[in-house]
Design an enzyme around this catalytic site. Structure first.
Site, PDB file in Angstrom:
ATOM      1  CG  LEU A 163      -1.739   1.315   1.362  1.00  0.00           C
ATOM      2  CD1 LEU A 163      -2.717   1.503   0.208  1.00  0.00           C
ATOM      3  CD2 LEU A 163      -2.458   1.328   2.696  1.00  0.00           C
ATOM      4  CG  HIS A 164       4.962   3.194   1.982  1.00  0.00           C
ATOM      5  ND1 HIS A 164       4.748   4.524   2.253  1.00  0.00           N
ATOM      6  CD2 HIS A 164       6.286   3.063   1.744  1.00  0.00           C
ATOM      7  CE1 HIS A 164       5.901   5.170   2.185  1.00  0.00           C
ATOM      8  NE2 HIS A 164       6.845   4.300   1.880  1.00  0.00           N
ATOM      9  NE  ARG A 165       6.338  -2.130  -3.153  1.00  0.00           N
ATOM     10  CZ  ARG A 165       6.420  -3.024  -2.175  1.00  0.00           C
ATOM     11  NH1 ARG A 165       7.190  -2.797  -1.135  1.00  0.00           N
ATOM     12  NH2 ARG A 165       5.734  -4.148  -2.224  1.00  0.00           N
TER      13      ARG A 165
END
Length: 185
Positions: free
Chosen positions: A24-26
């Site tokens: 998700l962060h990427r």
């Protein structure tokens, strides 16, 4: 939208949550997104882990845009995504933010600064800023790997009750110091 991790005999839930959150962060970094917040409704309060659920909060177009990136590729056997859901009426508000502990490199920087300011010795700086000054947080955390350095680090997460709803921007972890997210079971 809620993402629930499925039990897996080969991977502990915390390892799956770390992978899910990293993906998700990427995606949030790639999109430059500031309108998607993240919460963990099953997180423990004393470093017991983030639990088996992650919620994405945001406007419907932002959530659709995020999900069209297919960032869950490789996680479909381990995670079940809900449809986009409305927030229940009357729910409370919370802030979800990253908390960073004062660590070893911070202590070295503080000692170096003290030596430059006061012209004291390294021994005196170590006495004034002892190793015991390093913080030990008792918060649930996620383990991440830096894409630029390859180093592993912990992202400590604090979810705290908030008074009223407050709009604002979210960072690429989906956290904010000021914006609130709905809290419900």
């Amino acid at each position: 939208m809620e993402i629930r991790l499925q039990p897996d005999p080969e991977f502990p839930v915390h390892q799956l949550m770390n992978a899910l959150f990293a993906k998700l962060h990427r995606t949030l970094v790639e999109q430059g997104s500031t309108d998607i917040g993240v919460s963990f409704p099953a997180a423990g309060t004393q470093a017991t882990g983030m639990g088996d659920r992650m919620r994405l909060h945001g406007p419907e177009p932002a959530l659709h845009r995020c999900m069209t990136q297919h960032w869950l590729k490789g996680m479909h056997d381990h995670a079940h995504c809900s449809d986009l859901l409305s927030v229940p009426d009357g729910c409370s508000q919370q802030t979800v933010r990253r908390v960073q502990a004062l660590g070893g490199s911070d202590l070295r920087r503080l000692r170096k600064r003290l030596m430059a300011r006061t012209n004291c010795s390294a021994e005196e700086a170590a006495r004034q800023v002892p190793d015991a000054a390093a913080e030990r947080l008792k918060l649930p955390f996620l383990t991440m790997r830096s894409a630029s350095t390859g180093q592993t680090f912990r992202v400590f997460v604090q979810q705290a009750a908030a008074g009223q709803q407050q709009d604002g921007a979210f960072n690429t972890y989906g956290f904010s110091r000021t914006a609130t997210l709905p809290h419900f079971d």
